[in-house]
Scaffold this motif. Sequence first.
Motif, mmCIF file in Angstrom:
data_model
loop_
_atom_site.group_PDB
_atom_site.id
_atom_site.type_symbol
_atom_site.label_atom_id
_atom_site.label_comp_id
_atom_site.label_asym_id
_atom_site.label_seq_id
_atom_site.Cartn_x
_atom_site.Cartn_y
_atom_site.Cartn_z
ATOM 1 N N GLY A 201 -17.174 8.663 -7.535
ATOM 2 C CA GLY A 201 -16.904 7.683 -8.595
ATOM 3 C C GLY A 201 -18.118 7.259 -9.400
ATOM 4 N N GLU A 202 -19.288 7.878 -9.125
ATOM 5 C CA GLU A 202 -20.498 7.550 -9.879
ATOM 6 C C GLU A 202 -20.522 8.299 -11.207
ATOM 7 O OE1 GLU A 202 -22.834 5.315 -9.062
ATOM 8 O OE2 GLU A 202 -21.670 4.809 -7.262
ATOM 9 N N SER A 203 -20.862 7.603 -12.280
ATOM 10 C CA SER A 203 -20.932 8.228 -13.603
ATOM 11 C C SER A 203 -22.117 9.180 -13.669
ATOM 12 C CB SER A 203 -21.068 7.156 -14.686
ATOM 13 O OG SER A 203 -19.945 6.300 -14.682
ATOM 14 N N ILE A 204 -21.864 10.405 -14.149
ATOM 15 C CA ILE A 204 -22.954 11.381 -14.233
ATOM 16 C C ILE A 204 -23.119 11.957 -15.637
ATOM 17 C CG2 ILE A 204 -22.880 12.038 -11.804
ATOM 18 C CD1 ILE A 204 -21.203 14.464 -12.592
ATOM 19 N N HIS B 196 -9.632 21.326 -1.756
ATOM 20 C CA HIS B 196 -8.887 20.174 -2.294
ATOM 21 C C HIS B 196 -9.687 18.872 -2.275
ATOM 22 C CE1 HIS B 196 -5.448 22.845 -2.309
ATOM 23 N NE2 HIS B 196 -5.620 23.068 -1.014
ATOM 24 N N LYS B 197 -10.989 18.966 -2.164
ATOM 25 C CA LYS B 197 -11.846 17.783 -2.233
ATOM 26 C C LYS B 197 -12.122 17.454 -3.697
ATOM 27 C CE LYS B 197 -16.495 16.135 -1.115
ATOM 28 N NZ LYS B 197 -17.812 16.507 -0.533
ATOM 29 N N VAL B 198 -12.017 16.163 -4.054
ATOM 30 C CA VAL B 198 -12.304 15.745 -5.430
ATOM 31 C C VAL B 198 -13.804 15.837 -5.678
ATOM 32 C CG1 VAL B 198 -12.244 13.836 -7.073
ATOM 33 C CG2 VAL B 198 -10.297 14.222 -5.555
ATOM 34 N N VAL B 199 -14.195 16.609 -6.698
ATOM 35 C CA VAL B 199 -15.612 16.764 -7.009
ATOM 36 C C VAL B 199 -15.981 16.110 -8.336
ATOM 37 C CG1 VAL B 199 -16.054 18.791 -5.594
ATOM 38 C CG2 VAL B 199 -15.094 19.104 -7.862
ATOM 39 N N PHE B 200 -15.024 15.993 -9.264
ATOM 40 C CA PHE B 200 -15.251 15.310 -10.535
ATOM 41 C C PHE B 200 -13.979 14.573 -10.943
ATOM 42 C CE2 PHE B 200 -17.890 19.215 -10.865
ATOM 43 C CZ PHE B 200 -19.144 18.624 -10.941
ATOM 44 N N GLY C 203 -4.986 5.475 -16.500
ATOM 45 C CA GLY C 203 -5.463 5.687 -17.859
ATOM 46 C C GLY C 203 -5.590 7.117 -18.308
ATOM 47 N N GLY C 204 -4.949 8.042 -17.622
ATOM 48 C CA GLY C 204 -5.018 9.432 -18.049
ATOM 49 C C GLY C 204 -6.306 10.103 -17.610
ATOM 50 N N GLY C 205 -6.731 11.137 -18.353
ATOM 51 C CA GLY C 205 -7.890 11.920 -17.953
ATOM 52 C C GLY C 205 -7.473 13.003 -16.971
ATOM 53 N N PHE C 206 -8.437 13.542 -16.211
ATOM 54 C CA PHE C 206 -8.075 14.560 -15.228
ATOM 55 C C PHE C 206 -9.006 14.540 -14.023
ATOM 56 C CE2 PHE C 206 -10.552 16.833 -18.539
ATOM 57 C CZ PHE C 206 -11.564 17.423 -17.788
ATOM 58 N N VAL C 207 -8.503 15.157 -12.954
ATOM 59 C CA VAL C 207 -9.220 15.217 -11.679
ATOM 60 C C VAL C 207 -9.570 16.673 -11.398
ATOM 61 C CG1 VAL C 207 -9.042 14.817 -9.192
ATOM 62 C CG2 VAL C 207 -8.011 13.186 -10.790
#
Length: 203
Positions: free
Chosen positions: A69-72, A44-48, A34-38
């Motif tokens: 993956g928790e909404s903040i 290289h750890k995903v933080v947001f 669905g798009g968006g960004f990482v």
Amino acid sequence: MRRSTDVVPIVSKLYCSSSPTLLMIRKRPVVVNGGGFVVTDSSHKVVFVVDGCGKLGTKGELMVNDGEGESILYIHKKGGIVQALTARSKWSGYSVDYQGQNRLVFSLTDSKSCFASNSAIRISIEPKGQSNFSWDFYINGSFVDKAFTIIDRNNRIIAQVEVQEFIGSKDMYQVWVQSGYDQAFVIGIIAVLDNIFGESTSC
């Protein structure tokens, strides 16, 4: 005067670091998740992860999630007839706690017309009781070129966005967040700019 050890939490002090932090932003293709960004850190750890219209299914709504993956942070654009008649658009950002409760933490105002006066994009910390000023931060530079800064009302740069020369693509760019400042807040501002300029979070 602000000391380098001061912490400026807006979403949460959990996202403030005692040293300058480099984050990398990579757009997701609209056809993938669905798009968006990482957002990743220097290891290289995903933080947001930021979701927009493609994932949420609603225009003018954005969600910033942590690396688990928790909404903040939930962000939405104010609508209605009154808003449609004004020369500026307003976005509101709400922190989301572990119980799903929302708390207003910032608002962003941008000009919808190139003829509007004082057309700089400005951000206010909410609620207003925390500040005696009508705005607390502003954007200087070009989001489209991925060359801009977020500056506080004392003209201190809190975050700087730029494209890495060796990458040469605006689908991946970096942001330096100064020590003590809330990284989730900075990513939330970038998410709104991304949507305003019709990029990865828009439909």
